[in-house]
Design an enzyme around this catalytic site. Structure first.
Site, mmCIF file in Angstrom:
data_model
loop_
_atom_site.group_PDB
_atom_site.id
_atom_site.type_symbol
_atom_site.label_atom_id
_atom_site.label_comp_id
_atom_site.label_asym_id
_atom_site.label_seq_id
_atom_site.Cartn_x
_atom_site.Cartn_y
_atom_site.Cartn_z
ATOM 1 N N GLU A 122 18.528 5.545 -12.834
ATOM 2 C CA GLU A 122 18.284 4.161 -13.232
ATOM 3 C C GLU A 122 17.750 4.147 -14.665
ATOM 4 O OE1 GLU A 122 15.147 2.241 -10.984
ATOM 5 O OE2 GLU A 122 16.362 0.427 -10.818
ATOM 6 N N CYS A 168 16.559 -4.263 -10.857
ATOM 7 C CA CYS A 168 16.939 -3.286 -9.834
ATOM 8 C C CYS A 168 18.389 -3.479 -9.423
ATOM 9 C CB CYS A 168 16.025 -3.446 -8.628
ATOM 10 S SG CYS A 168 15.902 -5.149 -8.071
ATOM 11 N N LYS A 208 -1.553 -6.687 -4.942
ATOM 12 C CA LYS A 208 -1.813 -5.987 -6.201
ATOM 13 C C LYS A 208 -0.548 -6.077 -7.063
ATOM 14 C CE LYS A 208 -1.004 -2.067 -7.995
ATOM 15 N NZ LYS A 208 -0.756 -2.491 -9.382
ATOM 16 N N GLU A 235 11.316 -1.773 -1.251
ATOM 17 C CA GLU A 235 12.365 -2.400 -2.075
ATOM 18 C C GLU A 235 12.383 -1.589 -3.360
ATOM 19 O OE1 GLU A 235 14.084 -4.892 -0.805
ATOM 20 O OE2 GLU A 235 12.791 -5.297 0.905
HETATM 21 P P1 NAD Z 1 6.550 1.356 -10.419
HETATM 22 O O1 NAD Z 1 6.969 2.072 -9.189
HETATM 23 O O2 NAD Z 1 6.089 2.158 -11.572
HETATM 24 O O3 NAD Z 1 5.352 0.356 -10.111
HETATM 25 C C1 NAD Z 1 5.461 -0.643 -9.117
HETATM 26 C C2 NAD Z 1 4.086 -0.946 -8.590
HETATM 27 O O4 NAD Z 1 3.574 0.230 -7.977
HETATM 28 C C3 NAD Z 1 3.075 -1.359 -9.651
HETATM 29 O O5 NAD Z 1 2.269 -2.388 -9.141
HETATM 30 C C4 NAD Z 1 2.267 -0.096 -9.853
HETATM 31 O O6 NAD Z 1 0.943 -0.353 -10.258
HETATM 32 C C5 NAD Z 1 2.258 0.465 -8.446
HETATM 33 N N1 NAD Z 1 1.986 1.899 -8.372
HETATM 34 C C6 NAD Z 1 2.189 2.858 -9.312
HETATM 35 N N2 NAD Z 1 1.785 4.055 -8.856
HETATM 36 C C7 NAD Z 1 1.339 3.859 -7.590
HETATM 37 C C8 NAD Z 1 0.833 4.706 -6.576
HETATM 38 N N3 NAD Z 1 0.685 6.023 -6.773
HETATM 39 N N4 NAD Z 1 0.486 4.155 -5.385
HETATM 40 C C9 NAD Z 1 0.652 2.851 -5.154
HETATM 41 N N5 NAD Z 1 1.104 1.983 -6.088
HETATM 42 C C10 NAD Z 1 1.472 2.487 -7.280
HETATM 43 O O7 NAD Z 1 7.771 0.395 -10.806
HETATM 44 P P2 NAD Z 1 7.884 -0.588 -12.061
HETATM 45 O O8 NAD Z 1 8.103 0.243 -13.273
HETATM 46 O O9 NAD Z 1 6.785 -1.578 -12.042
HETATM 47 O O10 NAD Z 1 9.219 -1.383 -11.684
HETATM 48 C C11 NAD Z 1 10.484 -0.895 -11.923
HETATM 49 C C12 NAD Z 1 11.085 -0.316 -10.659
HETATM 50 O O11 NAD Z 1 11.068 -1.291 -9.621
HETATM 51 C C13 NAD Z 1 12.545 0.049 -10.824
HETATM 52 O O12 NAD Z 1 12.803 1.269 -10.191
HETATM 53 C C14 NAD Z 1 13.278 -1.094 -10.122
HETATM 54 O O13 NAD Z 1 14.561 -0.765 -9.667
HETATM 55 C C15 NAD Z 1 12.344 -1.376 -9.009
HETATM 56 N N6 NAD Z 1 12.561 -2.720 -8.484
HETATM 57 C C16 NAD Z 1 13.121 -2.856 -7.259
HETATM 58 C C17 NAD Z 1 13.367 -4.132 -6.761
HETATM 59 C C18 NAD Z 1 13.972 -4.340 -5.392
HETATM 60 O O14 NAD Z 1 13.898 -5.455 -4.889
HETATM 61 N N7 NAD Z 1 14.559 -3.336 -4.774
HETATM 62 C C19 NAD Z 1 13.035 -5.247 -7.527
HETATM 63 C C20 NAD Z 1 12.464 -5.061 -8.774
HETATM 64 C C21 NAD Z 1 12.213 -3.780 -9.240
#
Ligand code: NAD
Length: 475
Positions: A380, A280, A171, A246
């Site tokens: 962040e 990130c 997803k 992650e």
């Molecule tokens: P997010 O947590 O809002 O969303 C990530 C994913 O989770 C999306 O696919 C979203 O649809 C899904 N999601 C949202 N609510 C959910 C729920 N209740 N249950 C299951 N899935 C759910 O993050 P974002 O805004 O897409 O990305 C930014 C974040 O990702 C930042 O915090 C960044 O640091 C982190 N990030 C981490 C890494 C890493 O490798 N550590 C890499 C890239 C981004």
């Protein structure tokens, strides 16, 4: 208008059970440019069951054949590299010329590494004491990925899973699903057996729980915010799945006293403003010795002001828009909060960049006189906003660097080799970037503390999808 109306389950393009449609907005133009279907929990259930049926045959397929499938996926993705780079740029704003490298060709090179590692799954290790160990695939995996590196994050998970012999339900972020349709088309084209890779597009709040709690899923790998990562781990706990998280970061960059300040600042500004700072691993807290602090701020202003903000299709652009207007609002609120907390605006600020009157653009912003207790130093921001923090001596620099809930990345610039190793070994983070290296698709990548518990890319990435079995023989 790009329109997708089917999701990919069990080797077939099928309609979603619901009639929800997600409209994708180009953050540079604020115009809707694509529509994709929104899957429901029952679609996830079908995808998981297909992945379960496919698991035993796929995991028992000789590793050399799995390698051949992954090689073919690399080849077909490469053929579509221009389309991928452009779609990702339209979805989340990165300039197309950067998208080609870090969003498309880099991850494909990482996928090639997984193809080459596939045969290591067949290794049998003999141990003293009359037992051997073998490696096996973990099972059915679900993947939930973010929008900031849409294809990169997919390959970091699907690549090792396929190499290990796992089957997958993906997803992607609802903001950036387009490249994953191409990924599914490529899987179909290379003849990947039905059910090995399944794509369900939709909202995390609607299908995320099924993806993390379904009893037929053995491993859930999530990349995204720490808050959602915690929810997913809780939801996965009752079925005792392997959970790979992650998550977010707030990474430090120490400029040692012996460093060439201008060179180090120039590097960190460009590295951290890349992808409009939506990384990130962004080195967002820059620690400078108090004797070099004002010089560092002057250089930071000059470099930040030289970065071209604008049209992501233009080759001269360094910063495109942020990924959405909501992302822009959030970053602007942080800039305002930092100023209200007493930070000095060295350059940038909350207004739209000059000459731009629409789109999710933010000026490259440098905040000086930040202390590590301010919200801008602790949370962040996920935008082109960097905090400069002075320190008195090396011990204080390391203490400030480690004074964070996160531990994903970190960096330093020092001339002396002993200083490099001394500082690097004390930083509590999954990676330390010394003197400006490029991203490695072979090195282990992952977090300490609230940045997560997984390791992705290269041989360590494959370990996540591997069970180690001991076979003990009596006589
Ligand atoms: P997010 O947590 O809002 O969303 C990530 C994913 O989770 C999306 O696919 C979203 O649809 C899904 N999601 C949202 N609510 C959910 C729920 N209740 N249950 C299951 N899935 C759910 O993050 P974002 O805004 O897409 O990305 C930014 C974040 O990702 C930042 O915090 C960044 O640091 C982190 N990030 C981490 C890494 C890493 O490798 N550590 C890499 C890239 C981004």
């Amino acid at each position: 208008m790009i329109e997708h109306n089917k999701i990919y389950i069990d080797g077939q393009w099928v309609e979603s059970s619901g009639d929800g449609i997600s409209h994708l907005v180009n953050p540079a133009t604020e115009e809707v440019f694509a529509k994709v279907p929104m899957a429901l929990p029952e679609d996830v259930d079908k995808a998981v069951r297909a992945a379960r049926r496919a698991f035993i045959p796929w995991s028992q397929t000789p590793a050399v054949e799995r390698k051949a499938y992954i090689d073919a996926i690399c080849e077909k993705l490469t053929e579509r590299k221009d389309e991928l780079a452009s779609l990702i740029s339209q979805e989340m704003g990165i300039p197309v010329h950067f998208s080609m490298g870090i969003q498309v060709m880099g991850p494909i090179s990482g996928l090639q590494i997984f193809a080459n590692l596939a045969e290591s799954m067949d290794e049998v290790t003999e141990h003293d004491g009359g037992y051997i160990t073998v490696k096996e695939a973990v099972g059915v995996c679900s993947f939930i990925t973010p929008w900031n590196f849409p294809l990169f994050q997919v390959i970091a998970k699907v690549g090792p899973a396929l190499a290990a012999g796992c089957t997958c339900v993906l997803k992607p972020s609802e903001q950036t699903p387009l490249c994953t349709f191409i990924f599914a088309e490529v899987c179909e084209q290379v003849g990947l057996p039905a059910g090995v890779f399944n794509l369900v597009t939709g909202k995390g709040s609607v299908i995320g729980d099924t993806l993390s709690s379904h009893p037929e899923i053995d491993l859930v790998s999530f990349t995204g915010s720490t808050e959602v990562g915690i929810d997913i781990a809780k939801s996965a706990a009752t079925s005792v799945k392997r959970v790979c998280q992650e998550l977010g970061g707030k990474s430090p960059f120490i400029i040692a006293e012996d460093a060439p300040v201008a060179k180090a600042v120039k590097y960190v500004i460009k590295d951290s403003m890349f992808n409009s700072g939506q990384m990130c691993v962004q080195l967002s807290r820059i620690l400078v010795h108090e004797s070099q602090y004002e010089e560092a701020l002057e250089v930071a202003k000059t470099v930040a002001d030289s970065l071209v903000v604008g049209d992501p299709t233009d080759k001269g652009t360094f910063l495109g828009p942020l990924s959405s207007m909501q992302a822009r609002d959030s970053v602007v609120r942080y800039i305002e909060k930092g100023l209200a907390e007493g930070a000095r605006l060295v350059t940038g600020g909350p207004e739209l960049p000059e000459g731009i009157d629409k789109g999710a653009f933010v000026k490259p912003t440098i905040l000086g006189d930040v202390n590590n207790d301010m919200a801008v130093a602790r949370e962040e921001i996920f935008g082109p906003v960097l905090c400069f923090i002075p320190y008195k001596d090396e011990a204080e620099a390391i203490a400030i660097a480690n004074d964070t809930d996160f531990g994903l990345s970190s960096g330093l610039w020092a001339e002396d080799k002993d200083t490099q190793m001394r500082i690097a070994k004390q930083l509590r983070a999954g990676q330390v970037k010394v003197n400006g290296p490029a991203f490695s698709f072979a090195a282990p990548f992952g977090g300490y503390k609230m940045s997560g518990n997984g390791r992705e890319w290269g041989a360590s990435g494959l370990v996540e999808y591997t069970e180690e079995k001991a076979i003990l023989t009596g006589r």
